[in-house]
Design a protein around this motif. Structure first.
Motif, PDB file in Angstrom:
ATOM      1  N   GLY A  39     -10.500 -17.818  -1.142  1.00 23.26           N
ATOM      2  CA  GLY A  39     -11.134 -17.019  -0.104  1.00 23.26           C
ATOM      3  C   GLY A  39     -10.980 -15.541  -0.373  1.00 23.26           C
ATOM      4  N   TRP A  40     -11.006 -14.771   0.727  1.00 20.66           N
ATOM      5  CA  TRP A  40     -10.921 -13.310   0.609  1.00 20.66           C
ATOM      6  C   TRP A  40     -10.065 -12.788   1.751  1.00 20.66           C
ATOM      7  CZ3 TRP A  40     -12.575 -10.264  -3.307  1.00 20.66           C
ATOM      8  CH2 TRP A  40     -12.559  -8.881  -3.106  1.00 20.66           C
ATOM      9  N   ARG A  41      -9.286 -11.761   1.468  1.00 18.97           N
ATOM     10  CA  ARG A  41      -8.420 -11.185   2.496  1.00 18.97           C
ATOM     11  C   ARG A  41      -8.549  -9.670   2.489  1.00 18.97           C
ATOM     12  NH1 ARG A  41      -2.407 -12.963   2.204  1.00 18.97           N
ATOM     13  NH2 ARG A  41      -3.335 -14.744   3.292  1.00 18.97           N
ATOM     14  N   VAL A  42      -8.666  -9.119   3.686  1.00 18.01           N
ATOM     15  CA  VAL A  42      -8.634  -7.670   3.900  1.00 18.01           C
ATOM     16  C   VAL A  42      -7.499  -7.387   4.863  1.00 18.01           C
ATOM     17  CG1 VAL A  42      -9.870  -5.654   4.753  1.00 18.01           C
ATOM     18  CG2 VAL A  42     -11.112  -7.445   3.520  1.00 18.01           C
ATOM     19  N   SER A  43      -6.594  -6.507   4.485  1.00 16.20           N
ATOM     20  CA  SER A  43      -5.443  -6.223   5.344  1.00 16.20           C
ATOM     21  C   SER A  43      -5.129  -4.738   5.312  1.00 16.20           C
ATOM     22  CB  SER A  43      -4.207  -7.014   4.889  1.00 16.20           C
ATOM     23  OG  SER A  43      -3.824  -6.646   3.574  1.00 16.20           O
ATOM     24  N   ALA A  44      -4.532  -4.276   6.402  1.00 15.51           N
ATOM     25  CA  ALA A  44      -4.146  -2.866   6.515  1.00 15.51           C
ATOM     26  C   ALA A  44      -2.870  -2.767   7.344  1.00 15.51           C
ATOM     27  CB  ALA A  44      -5.258  -2.047   7.151  1.00 15.51           C
ATOM     28  N   ARG A  45      -2.090  -1.782   7.015  1.00 17.95           N
ATOM     29  CA  ARG A  45      -0.848  -1.502   7.743  1.00 17.95           C
ATOM     30  C   ARG A  45      -0.812  -0.001   8.015  1.00 17.95           C
ATOM     31  NH1 ARG A  45       4.445   0.092   6.916  1.00 17.95           N
ATOM     32  NH2 ARG A  45       6.027  -1.091   8.073  1.00 17.95           N
ATOM     33  N   ILE A  46      -0.846   0.369   9.299  1.00 20.38           N
ATOM     34  CA  ILE A  46      -0.950   1.779   9.675  1.00 20.38           C
ATOM     35  C   ILE A  46       0.253   2.139  10.549  1.00 20.38           C
ATOM     36  CG2 ILE A  46      -2.440   3.547  10.659  1.00 20.38           C
ATOM     37  CD1 ILE A  46      -4.752   1.558  10.485  1.00 20.38           C
ATOM     38  N   PRO A  47       1.125   3.027  10.082  1.00 17.86           N
ATOM     39  CA  PRO A  47       2.283   3.393  10.905  1.00 17.86           C
ATOM     40  C   PRO A  47       1.870   4.268  12.080  1.00 17.86           C
ATOM     41  CG  PRO A  47       2.215   4.710   8.903  1.00 17.86           C
ATOM     42  CD  PRO A  47       1.126   3.688   8.770  1.00 17.86           C
ATOM     43  N   HIS A  48       2.587   4.099  13.186  1.00 19.77           N
ATOM     44  CA  HIS A  48       2.331   4.937  14.361  1.00 19.77           C
ATOM     45  C   HIS A  48       2.894   6.332  14.121  1.00 19.77           C
ATOM     46  CE1 HIS A  48       1.488   1.708  17.620  1.00 19.77           C
ATOM     47  NE2 HIS A  48       1.150   1.260  16.416  1.00 19.77           N
ATOM     48  N   PRO A  49       2.226   7.359  14.626  1.00 18.20           N
ATOM     49  CA  PRO A  49       2.757   8.720  14.473  1.00 18.20           C
ATOM     50  C   PRO A  49       4.031   8.883  15.292  1.00 18.20           C
ATOM     51  CG  PRO A  49       0.856   8.713  15.939  1.00 18.20           C
ATOM     52  CD  PRO A  49       0.948   7.326  15.364  1.00 18.20           C
ATOM     53  N   HIS A  50       4.889   9.781  14.844  1.00 16.58           N
ATOM     54  CA  HIS A  50       6.112  10.067  15.583  1.00 16.58           C
ATOM     55  C   HIS A  50       5.767  10.758  16.888  1.00 16.58           C
ATOM     56  CE1 HIS A  50       8.632   8.841  12.281  1.00 16.58           C
ATOM     57  NE2 HIS A  50       7.961   9.646  11.458  1.00 16.58           N
ATOM     58  N   GLY A  91      -2.537   7.584   6.962  1.00 24.00           N
ATOM     59  CA  GLY A  91      -1.217   7.404   6.356  1.00 24.00           C
ATOM     60  C   GLY A  91      -0.825   5.955   6.167  1.00 24.00           C
ATOM     61  N   GLY A  92      -1.812   5.044   6.155  1.00 25.20           N
ATOM     62  CA  GLY A  92      -1.513   3.622   6.050  1.00 25.20           C
ATOM     63  C   GLY A  92      -1.740   3.060   4.658  1.00 25.20           C
ATOM     64  N   GLU A  93      -1.669   1.749   4.573  1.00 24.92           N
ATOM     65  CA  GLU A  93      -1.866   1.022   3.321  1.00 24.92           C
ATOM     66  C   GLU A  93      -2.997   0.025   3.514  1.00 24.92           C
ATOM     67  OE1 GLU A  93       1.846  -0.837   2.612  1.00 24.92           O
ATOM     68  OE2 GLU A  93       2.969   1.042   2.374  1.00 24.92           O
ATOM     69  N   PHE A  94      -3.841  -0.103   2.477  1.00 25.70           N
ATOM     70  CA  PHE A  94      -5.017  -0.962   2.577  1.00 25.70           C
ATOM     71  C   PHE A  94      -5.095  -1.838   1.342  1.00 25.70           C
ATOM     72  CE2 PHE A  94      -9.459  -1.956   1.727  1.00 25.70           C
ATOM     73  CZ  PHE A  94      -9.872  -2.444   2.962  1.00 25.70           C
ATOM     74  N   GLU A  95      -5.401  -3.128   1.540  1.00 26.82           N
ATOM     75  CA  GLU A  95      -5.557  -4.063   0.428  1.00 26.82           C
ATOM     76  C   GLU A  95      -6.752  -4.968   0.701  1.00 26.82           C
ATOM     77  OE1 GLU A  95      -2.018  -6.269  -0.236  1.00 26.82           O
ATOM     78  OE2 GLU A  95      -0.815  -4.538  -0.865  1.00 26.82           O
ATOM     79  N   ALA A  96      -7.454  -5.298  -0.365  1.00 30.11           N
ATOM     80  CA  ALA A  96      -8.582  -6.229  -0.264  1.00 30.11           C
ATOM     81  C   ALA A  96      -8.698  -6.972  -1.581  1.00 30.11           C
ATOM     82  CB  ALA A  96      -9.876  -5.482   0.048  1.00 30.11           C
ATOM     83  N   GLY A  97      -8.828  -8.286  -1.498  1.00 30.16           N
ATOM     84  CA  GLY A  97      -8.932  -9.064  -2.723  1.00 30.16           C
ATOM     85  C   GLY A  97      -8.942 -10.547  -2.441  1.00 30.16           C
ATOM     86  N   PRO A  98      -9.158 -11.350  -3.497  1.00 26.38           N
ATOM     87  CA  PRO A  98      -9.231 -12.812  -3.327  1.00 26.38           C
ATOM     88  C   PRO A  98      -7.860 -13.412  -3.034  1.00 26.38           C
ATOM     89  CG  PRO A  98      -9.355 -12.217  -5.657  1.00 26.38           C
ATOM     90  CD  PRO A  98      -9.383 -10.931  -4.890  1.00 26.38           C
ATOM     91  N   THR A  99      -7.870 -14.537  -2.354  1.00 31.26           N
ATOM     92  CA  THR A  99      -6.642 -15.283  -2.070  1.00 31.26           C
ATOM     93  C   THR A  99      -6.473 -16.404  -3.092  1.00 31.26           C
ATOM     94  OG1 THR A  99      -7.793 -16.801  -0.568  1.00 31.26           O
ATOM     95  CG2 THR A  99      -6.881 -14.776   0.383  1.00 31.26           C
ATOM     96  N   ASP A 100      -5.296 -17.007  -3.085  1.00 29.47           N
ATOM     97  CA  ASP A 100      -5.027 -18.106  -4.019  1.00 29.47           C
ATOM     98  C   ASP A 100      -5.916 -19.311  -3.756  1.00 29.47           C
ATOM     99  OD1 ASP A 100      -3.055 -16.554  -5.139  1.00 29.47           O
ATOM    100  OD2 ASP A 100      -1.433 -17.433  -3.938  1.00 29.47           O
ATOM    101  N   GLU A 101      -6.372 -19.464  -2.515  1.00 24.59           N
ATOM    102  CA  GLU A 101      -7.203 -20.614  -2.162  1.00 24.59           C
ATOM    103  C   GLU A 101      -8.677 -20.386  -2.466  1.00 24.59           C
ATOM    104  OE1 GLU A 101      -5.108 -19.110  -0.100  1.00 24.59           O
ATOM    105  OE2 GLU A 101      -3.431 -20.541  -0.234  1.00 24.59           O
TER     106      GLU A 101
END
Length: 378
Positions: free
Chosen positions: A358-369, A346-356
């Motif tokens: 480089g490369w960035r991989v990030s994820a945001r996963i909410p905790h279950p209730h 149920g999270g969000e995932f992103e991967a792609g180049p940075t302005d500088e």
């Protein structure tokens, strides 16, 4: 889509060209033919233009009609004959186009509507008819090449889609195997302790003894269900991990530093603050990202930022610009698997180049209730 790829624009452009060439042929007939052939020539030119424009007739009808008409009315129909020869060569019927052009040039010498052409006029006709054939051959070859390239692109897209599907399925199987390792350990502990307490049920109230028996049976059955579920999700058990999969991110970064990689780790909270599924996802993201950085950004630095929450677990891995490794393999489907894992939680995932660069991989996963259960003692 370019104008050349738009079928409506192409059809309209063709009609305009046919109209212009037909009008030119009609003008030639009106100005060059004798009075007895003028009207028939105009009518034949108009009909021939309509045959070229109306592409539902068999391909050979327009060439035959215009070649025969050229034998009667002469060079005045050359604009329409040039169009026909162009169409034939575009359709890769070059030999047939050469045959019709030779016939047209030969019969023009005997056209009753005009005087016998001189050698210079014959040479001019040959050049006039050769140019559209050369242009048609080029256009036909280009269209064939574009069609081949489009088929190749479609095949590569299909193969890419199949590869992504396999990567997602493999990641789901990996999740199942990892959760089996973790949950099986915890369920076995529950079954063990409930069994020990059940052995002393004679000293406990009857309702508590019954609950302990139920708890032991349920945990044992859950272990069996986990094994069955894992077998259903994966057809090749030998590909699955055979060791405990939950590894601390600190250990991963230390191993990377020992291998010579410049890694900075920033952690907010502790891994115990996040569910086990989140810890496994963080581990996979960090491991995959550092591996990609070692392959594609040699000499660059890696920064790992973790927040275990709650209410969310976040992870980002940034690597600076570096050089590709000489033995770096082409990019696979690792990011596809990571995205599948994060979305499954149920999270969000992103991967792609940075302005500088480089490369960035990030994820945001909410905790279950949290699930609240009311226990009543009997």
């Amino acid at each position: 889509m370019t104008w050349a790829e738009n079928s409506t624009v192409r059809a309209t452009g063709r009609l305009v060209i046919v109209a212009v060439f037909t009008a030119t042929a009609i003008q030639n007939c009106a100005s060059s033919l004798d009075s007895g052939y003028r009207v028939p020539g105009i009518v034949v030119a108009a009909v021939a233009g309509a045959l070229i424009a109306w592409q539902r007739v068999p391909w050979y009808v327009a060439p035959v009609v215009i070649t025969a008409a050229t034998g009667i009315f002469g060079w005045v129909l050359l604009p329409l004959l040039a169009l026909v020869l162009f169409d034939l060569t575009v359709q890769r019927r070059t030999n047939i186009a050469l045959l019709f052009s030779a016939i047209a040039i030969a019969v023009t010498a005997f056209a009753p509507a005009q005087a016998t052409p001189q050698a210079i006029e014959i040479s001019a006709m040959i050049i006039i008819l050769a140019l559209p054939m050369l242009a048609g051959m080029w256009v036909g070859h280009r269209r064939k090449r574009i069609a081949v390239l489009n088929d190749e692109v479609a095949r590569l897209k299909h193969e890419r889609s199949l590869g992504e599907d396999r990567a997602r399925a493999k990641e789901r199987a990996r999740i199942a195997a990892e959760m089996h390792d973790v949950l099986a350990h915890r369920l076995s502990i529950i079954a063990l302790h409930s069994g020990v307490l059940e052995a002393k049920s004679a000293t406990l109230p009857a309702p508590i003894g019954d609950r302990l028996t139920l708890l032991r049976n349920a945990s044992t059955q859950a272990l069996s269900d986990l094994r069955d579920l894992l077998g259903a999700l994966h057809e090749s058990p030998e590909d699955l991990p055979t060791r405990p999969v939950l590894v601390d991110v600190d250990d991963l970064t230390e191993q990377a530093r020992a291998a010579g990689q410049d890694v900075t780790l920033v952690v907010d909270g502790t891994s115990a603050d996040a569910p086990v599924a989140h810890q496994l996802a963080v581990q996979r993201i960090v491991l995959e990202s550092m591996t990609n950085a070692r392959k594609h950004a040699v000499g660059g630095s890696v920064t790992v930022r973790l927040t275990y929450g709650p209410p969310v677990t976040t992870v980002s891995v940034d690597n600076t610009l570096g050089s590709a490794s000489s033995d770096a393999a082409p990019s696979g489907y690792g990011l596809v698997g990571l995205r599948e894992r994060v979305l499954a939680l149920g999270g969000e995932f992103e991967a792609g180049p940075t302005d500088e660069g480089g490369w960035r991989v990030s994820a945001r996963i909410p905790h279950p209730h949290p699930v609240e259960q009311d226990w009543q003692e009997k």
